[in-house]
Motif scaffolding. Structure first.
Motif, PDB file in Angstrom:
ATOM      1  N   HIS A   1       0.834  -1.197   0.000  1.00 27.10           N
ATOM      2  CA  HIS A   1       0.000   0.000   0.000  1.00 27.10           C
ATOM      3  C   HIS A   1       0.871   1.251   0.000  1.00 27.10           C
ATOM      4  O   HIS A   1       1.892   1.305   0.687  1.00 27.10           O
ATOM      5  CB  HIS A   1      -0.901   0.021   1.235  1.00 27.10           C
ATOM      6  CG  HIS A   1      -2.085  -0.886   1.114  1.00 27.10           C
ATOM      7  ND1 HIS A   1      -3.264  -0.498   0.514  1.00 27.10           N
ATOM      8  CD2 HIS A   1      -2.281  -2.165   1.506  1.00 27.10           C
ATOM      9  CE1 HIS A   1      -4.131  -1.496   0.550  1.00 27.10           C
ATOM     10  NE2 HIS A   1      -3.552  -2.522   1.142  1.00 27.10           N
TER      11      HIS A   1
ATOM     12  N   SER B   1       1.585   4.968   1.141  1.00 30.84           N
ATOM     13  CA  SER B   1       1.184   5.757   2.307  1.00 30.84           C
ATOM     14  C   SER B   1       0.302   6.915   1.852  1.00 30.84           C
ATOM     15  O   SER B   1       0.415   7.384   0.714  1.00 30.84           O
ATOM     16  CB  SER B   1       2.418   6.296   3.035  1.00 30.84           C
ATOM     17  OG  SER B   1       3.024   7.335   2.284  1.00 30.84           O
TER      18      SER B   1
ATOM     19  N   SER C   1     -10.748  10.178   9.117  1.00 31.39           N
ATOM     20  CA  SER C   1     -11.054   8.761   9.341  1.00 31.39           C
ATOM     21  C   SER C   1      -9.814   7.884   9.191  1.00 31.39           C
ATOM     22  O   SER C   1      -9.696   6.843   9.828  1.00 31.39           O
ATOM     23  CB  SER C   1     -12.147   8.302   8.368  1.00 31.39           C
ATOM     24  OG  SER C   1     -11.664   8.244   7.032  1.00 31.39           O
ATOM     25  N   ILE C   2      -8.872   8.309   8.331  1.00 32.72           N
ATOM     26  CA  ILE C   2      -7.638   7.547   8.131  1.00 32.72           C
ATOM     27  C   ILE C   2      -6.682   7.719   9.309  1.00 32.72           C
ATOM     28  O   ILE C   2      -6.189   6.751   9.886  1.00 32.72           O
ATOM     29  CB  ILE C   2      -6.941   7.977   6.822  1.00 32.72           C
ATOM     30  CG1 ILE C   2      -7.783   7.569   5.612  1.00 32.72           C
ATOM     31  CG2 ILE C   2      -5.549   7.358   6.723  1.00 32.72           C
ATOM     32  CD1 ILE C   2      -7.253   8.095   4.290  1.00 32.72           C
ATOM     33  N   PHE C   3      -6.432   8.974   9.671  1.00 33.27           N
ATOM     34  CA  PHE C   3      -5.432   9.256  10.697  1.00 33.27           C
ATOM     35  C   PHE C   3      -5.919   8.937  12.110  1.00 33.27           C
ATOM     36  O   PHE C   3      -5.118   8.656  12.996  1.00 33.27           O
ATOM     37  CB  PHE C   3      -4.996  10.717  10.608  1.00 33.27           C
ATOM     38  CG  PHE C   3      -4.145  11.011   9.394  1.00 33.27           C
ATOM     39  CD1 PHE C   3      -2.846  10.531   9.311  1.00 33.27           C
ATOM     40  CD2 PHE C   3      -4.652  11.747   8.326  1.00 33.27           C
ATOM     41  CE1 PHE C   3      -2.055  10.788   8.195  1.00 33.27           C
ATOM     42  CE2 PHE C   3      -3.870  12.015   7.223  1.00 33.27           C
ATOM     43  CZ  PHE C   3      -2.566  11.530   7.149  1.00 33.27           C
ATOM     44  N   PHE C   4      -7.240   8.971  12.328  1.00 32.56           N
ATOM     45  CA  PHE C   4      -7.770   8.686  13.662  1.00 32.56           C
ATOM     46  C   PHE C   4      -8.474   7.337  13.741  1.00 32.56           C
ATOM     47  O   PHE C   4      -9.085   7.014  14.755  1.00 32.56           O
ATOM     48  CB  PHE C   4      -8.723   9.802  14.099  1.00 32.56           C
ATOM     49  CG  PHE C   4      -8.063  11.147  14.226  1.00 32.56           C
ATOM     50  CD1 PHE C   4      -7.228  11.435  15.290  1.00 32.56           C
ATOM     51  CD2 PHE C   4      -8.257  12.116  13.248  1.00 32.56           C
ATOM     52  CE1 PHE C   4      -6.607  12.671  15.401  1.00 32.56           C
ATOM     53  CE2 PHE C   4      -7.644  13.356  13.350  1.00 32.56           C
ATOM     54  CZ  PHE C   4      -6.809  13.639  14.424  1.00 32.56           C
ATOM     55  N   THR C   5      -8.398   6.558  12.636  1.00 33.49           N
ATOM     56  CA  THR C   5      -8.965   5.205  12.590  1.00 33.49           C
ATOM     57  C   THR C   5     -10.416   5.188  13.076  1.00 33.49           C
ATOM     58  O   THR C   5     -10.745   4.656  14.144  1.00 33.49           O
ATOM     59  CB  THR C   5      -8.127   4.216  13.436  1.00 33.49           C
ATOM     60  OG1 THR C   5      -6.743   4.426  13.194  1.00 33.49           O
ATOM     61  CG2 THR C   5      -8.481   2.780  13.072  1.00 33.49           C
ATOM     62  N   MET C   6     -11.292   5.775  12.274  1.00 37.48           N
ATOM     63  CA  MET C   6     -12.715   5.877  12.612  1.00 37.48           C
ATOM     64  C   MET C   6     -13.535   5.178  11.523  1.00 37.48           C
ATOM     65  O   MET C   6     -13.902   5.814  10.525  1.00 37.48           O
ATOM     66  CB  MET C   6     -13.126   7.341  12.767  1.00 37.48           C
ATOM     67  CG  MET C   6     -12.305   8.095  13.817  1.00 37.48           C
ATOM     68  SD  MET C   6     -12.571   9.890  13.779  1.00 37.48           S
ATOM     69  CE  MET C   6     -14.290   9.986  14.300  1.00 37.48           C
ATOM     70  N   PRO C   7     -13.795   3.873  11.658  1.00 33.56           N
ATOM     71  CA  PRO C   7     -14.502   3.106  10.616  1.00 33.56           C
ATOM     72  C   PRO C   7     -15.876   3.675  10.270  1.00 33.56           C
ATOM     73  O   PRO C   7     -16.257   3.702   9.092  1.00 33.56           O
ATOM     74  CB  PRO C   7     -14.624   1.709  11.234  1.00 33.56           C
ATOM     75  CG  PRO C   7     -13.526   1.638  12.235  1.00 33.56           C
ATOM     76  CD  PRO C   7     -13.396   3.016  12.792  1.00 33.56           C
TER      77      PRO C   7
ATOM     78  N   SER D   1     -15.518   6.600   8.130  1.00 32.35           N
ATOM     79  CA  SER D   1     -15.061   6.178   6.810  1.00 32.35           C
ATOM     80  C   SER D   1     -16.221   5.715   5.932  1.00 32.35           C
ATOM     81  O   SER D   1     -16.288   6.029   4.740  1.00 32.35           O
ATOM     82  CB  SER D   1     -14.036   5.051   6.955  1.00 32.35           C
ATOM     83  OG  SER D   1     -13.571   4.620   5.697  1.00 32.35           O
TER      84      SER D   1
ATOM     85  N   GLN E   1     -15.812  -0.032  -1.128  1.00 31.92           N
ATOM     86  CA  GLN E   1     -15.718  -0.043   0.339  1.00 31.92           C
ATOM     87  C   GLN E   1     -17.060  -0.419   0.969  1.00 31.92           C
ATOM     88  O   GLN E   1     -17.113  -1.239   1.887  1.00 31.92           O
ATOM     89  CB  GLN E   1     -15.277   1.312   0.861  1.00 31.92           C
ATOM     90  CG  GLN E   1     -15.111   1.321   2.383  1.00 31.92           C
ATOM     91  CD  GLN E   1     -14.490   2.594   2.903  1.00 31.92           C
ATOM     92  OE1 GLN E   1     -14.312   3.557   2.171  1.00 31.92           O
ATOM     93  NE2 GLN E   1     -14.157   2.616   4.189  1.00 31.92           N
TER      94      GLN E   1
END
Length: 222
Positions: free
Chosen positions: A49, A51, A154-160, A163, A213
């Protein structure tokens, strides 16, 4: 008696618009095929992947160069560089879906088919009705900016959950962008087929990823 063979201004405008449309769809088809090839190559060589920073720098850098040279032959080179790069970033995503879900190939083909149906349906509607959708421009620009920032969060704070919401927003926004961009070509708001191609390509790319997605969440089988 001398016949007047000069082309009237409205006729000239129609011919110019048809030329932009023809060149745009021809170049769009070629870039989509090239992007699919680079995505396939990324899958074949199992590339990791990219970055978010590399993806954003590569995308905006190549977009800047494409825009800067859109009135010259170099513009075509950078169009393929940009769409090829986006294909490379897409390859690892597709590999992940194939490995993560037993029906990964089916999810990808469904997302691809859905993207095609939406694009052809909306483009066909704009072309046949010839309605002016320029009024949507401001709303869409603000919407895309908000969705883009929410996507980064959503990417940087990991919020599904965020997203998923962003994916749903992008499906609606990209559908609106296809209507708006096609209308701009028809009504003379966009006369550069290179810029028109990039605009439509980005909409199709984001539409496909967003559909994929959502399908992965709701239809994916482990």
């Amino acid at each position: 008696m001398r016949l007047n063979t000069a082309i009237s201004r409205p006729e000239a405008d129609i011919l110019s618009t048809n030329k932009v449309l023809r060149n745009t769809y021809l170049l769009l088809s070629m870039t989509l095929i090239f992007s699919a090839m680079t995505a396939g190559a990324a899958m074949l060589f199992n590339l990791p992947h990219f970055s978010p920073i590399i993806t954003l720098v590569g995308y905006f850098g190549l977009l800047f160069l494409t825009t800067k040279f859109s009135n010259s032959g170099l513009g075509l080179v950078f169009v393929f560089a940009l769409t090829g790069f986006m294909g490379l970033t897409l390859g690892p995503v597709l590999t992940m879906y194939v490995k993560a879900f037993s029906n990964g190939h089916e999810l990808i083909m469904t997302a691809l088919g859905g993207t095609g149906v939406i694009f052809l349906g909306l483009s066909g509607y704009a072309l046949t009705t010839r309605k002016d959708f320029s009024f949507m421009g401001g709303f869409l620009m603000v919407g895309v900016l908000v969705a883009f920032l929410a996507g980064l969060a959503s990417i940087f704070f990991t919020m599904p959950a965020l997203s998923l919401a962003v994916s749903a927003m992008f499906i609606l926004l990209m559908s609106g962008m296809i209507l708006f961009q096609t209308s701009e070509i028809i009504h003379g708001g966009e006369t550069n087929y290179i810029l028109a191609t990039i605009s439509l390509y980005v909409s199709i790319y984001n539409l496909f990823l967003s559909l994929l997605q959502l399908l992965g969440v709701f239809s994916g089988e482990d």
